[in-house]
Design a protein around this motif. Structure first.
Motif, mmCIF file in Angstrom:
data_model
loop_
_atom_site.group_PDB
_atom_site.id
_atom_site.type_symbol
_atom_site.label_atom_id
_atom_site.label_comp_id
_atom_site.label_asym_id
_atom_site.label_seq_id
_atom_site.Cartn_x
_atom_site.Cartn_y
_atom_site.Cartn_z
ATOM 1 N N HIS A 47 0.401 -1.325 0.108
ATOM 2 C CA HIS A 47 0.116 -0.036 0.331
ATOM 3 C C HIS A 47 1.059 1.128 0.100
ATOM 4 O O HIS A 47 2.104 0.946 0.148
ATOM 5 C CB HIS A 47 -0.635 0.345 1.149
ATOM 6 N N VAL A 48 0.103 2.408 -0.473
ATOM 7 C CA VAL A 48 1.302 3.269 -0.102
ATOM 8 C C VAL A 48 0.267 4.594 0.603
ATOM 9 O O VAL A 48 -0.918 4.955 0.739
ATOM 10 C CB VAL A 48 0.667 4.433 -1.825
ATOM 11 N N ASP A 49 1.717 5.043 1.452
ATOM 12 C CA ASP A 49 0.801 6.340 2.531
ATOM 13 C C ASP A 49 0.796 7.694 1.547
ATOM 14 O O ASP A 49 1.918 7.970 1.300
ATOM 15 C CB ASP A 49 1.942 6.495 3.621
ATOM 16 N N ALA A 50 -0.876 8.507 1.795
ATOM 17 C CA ALA A 50 -1.073 9.830 1.219
ATOM 18 C C ALA A 50 -0.173 10.380 2.923
ATOM 19 O O ALA A 50 -0.668 10.119 3.511
ATOM 20 C CB ALA A 50 -1.553 9.772 0.967
ATOM 21 N N PRO A 51 -0.444 11.681 2.285
ATOM 22 C CA PRO A 51 0.214 12.540 3.415
ATOM 23 C C PRO A 51 -0.578 13.125 4.736
ATOM 24 O O PRO A 51 -0.638 13.095 5.497
ATOM 25 C CB PRO A 51 0.258 14.048 2.811
ATOM 26 N N TYR A 164 7.145 10.013 -0.950
ATOM 27 C CA TYR A 164 5.911 9.117 -0.659
ATOM 28 C C TYR A 164 6.087 7.798 -0.478
ATOM 29 O O TYR A 164 7.311 7.394 -0.711
ATOM 30 C CB TYR A 164 4.562 8.697 -2.130
ATOM 31 N N ILE A 165 5.229 6.859 0.577
ATOM 32 C CA ILE A 165 6.032 5.732 1.357
ATOM 33 C C ILE A 165 5.290 5.082 0.411
ATOM 34 O O ILE A 165 3.622 4.807 1.013
ATOM 35 C CB ILE A 165 5.669 6.137 2.779
ATOM 36 N N ILE A 166 5.910 3.824 0.837
ATOM 37 C CA ILE A 166 4.621 2.051 -0.454
ATOM 38 C C ILE A 166 5.623 1.721 1.075
ATOM 39 O O ILE A 166 6.698 1.007 0.754
ATOM 40 C CB ILE A 166 5.204 1.503 -1.695
ATOM 41 N N GLU A 167 4.957 0.679 1.532
ATOM 42 C CA GLU A 167 5.286 -0.265 2.514
ATOM 43 C C GLU A 167 4.590 -1.721 1.564
ATOM 44 O O GLU A 167 3.425 -2.235 1.695
ATOM 45 C CB GLU A 167 4.525 -0.124 4.359
#
Length: 207
Positions: A47-51, A164-167
């Motif tokens: 998943h991606v974390d939005a701000p 942005y961050i994808i975990e």
């Protein structure tokens, strides 16, 4: 073109971050057709974390620029680095990226062997360094870019600077090197994150 799928399958067996809702599939069969009601969090699986995930008033996932999470990337192999602290430091990040704007961290995480509360994460200094380097996205195979007992500082540093961050990417079958990342979140209006389908395509350039 060779596509390397780095997406964790979503099912009722998908591991979730401790305290997050479990994934649930509820099949409905009627009048000769089948559909499924799905229950999951916005941070299930890959998943991606939005701000908005950590920053009040930050961009929601439907508004993030897709160019920030798609593009040339470099996979760094951190397996076996053996940091007793469990932190990825500035010294672990290669200086030579040949312009890759997305950093992918292969830590060798496995929920079966480690559990969802034990994984390698970046420290606060490293977060600032990655933002200074101009990366647009950081990808990890771990459940979080931040330590299990972190207070959100790492997320705020990155997301606050438009990184942005994808975990929870599946990097178990990915070799170090240069790739093009394609990652598409669901267009969930006003939401703080989204599952993504993420794939890598090897680049012909040398790292």
């Amino acid at each position: 073109m060779d596509y390397i799928d780095i997406t964790i399958p979503l099912s009722e067996k998908t591991p979730v971050f401790p305290g997050d809702p479990e994934v649930r599939f509820n099949p409905l069969v009627r009048d000769g057709f089948r559909l499924t009601s799905i229950e999951l969090s916005s941070h299930s699986g890959t998943h991606v974390d939005a701000p908005l995930h950590y920053i009040e008033g930050g961009l929601s996932v439907d508004r993030i620029p897709l160019g920030r999470i798609n593009g040339e990337s470099i996979v760094v192999d951190l397996r076996g680095t053996g940091h007793s602290s469990g932190f990825i430091t500035r010294g672990d990040i290669p200086e030579k990226t040949n312009g890759a704007k997305i950093l992918i961290l292969n830590t060798g995480f496995s929920p079966e062997s480690s559990g969802m509360d034990r994984y390698m994460s970046i420290n606060i200094e490293c977060a600032g360094y990655l933002a200074d380097c101009g990366y647009t996205c950081v990808v990890t195979d771990a459940p979080s870019i931040e330590s299990f007992d972190g207070d959100g500082t790492v997320h705020r540093i990155l997301l606050g600077r438009d990184v942005y961050i994808i975990e929870m990417a599946d990097l178990s079958h990915v070799s170090p090197g240069r790739y093009h990342l394609y990652a598409m979140p669901l267009k969930l209006e006003g939401c703080d994150g989204s599952p993504v389908r993420a794939v890598l395509v090897p680049c012909s350039k040398e790292v």
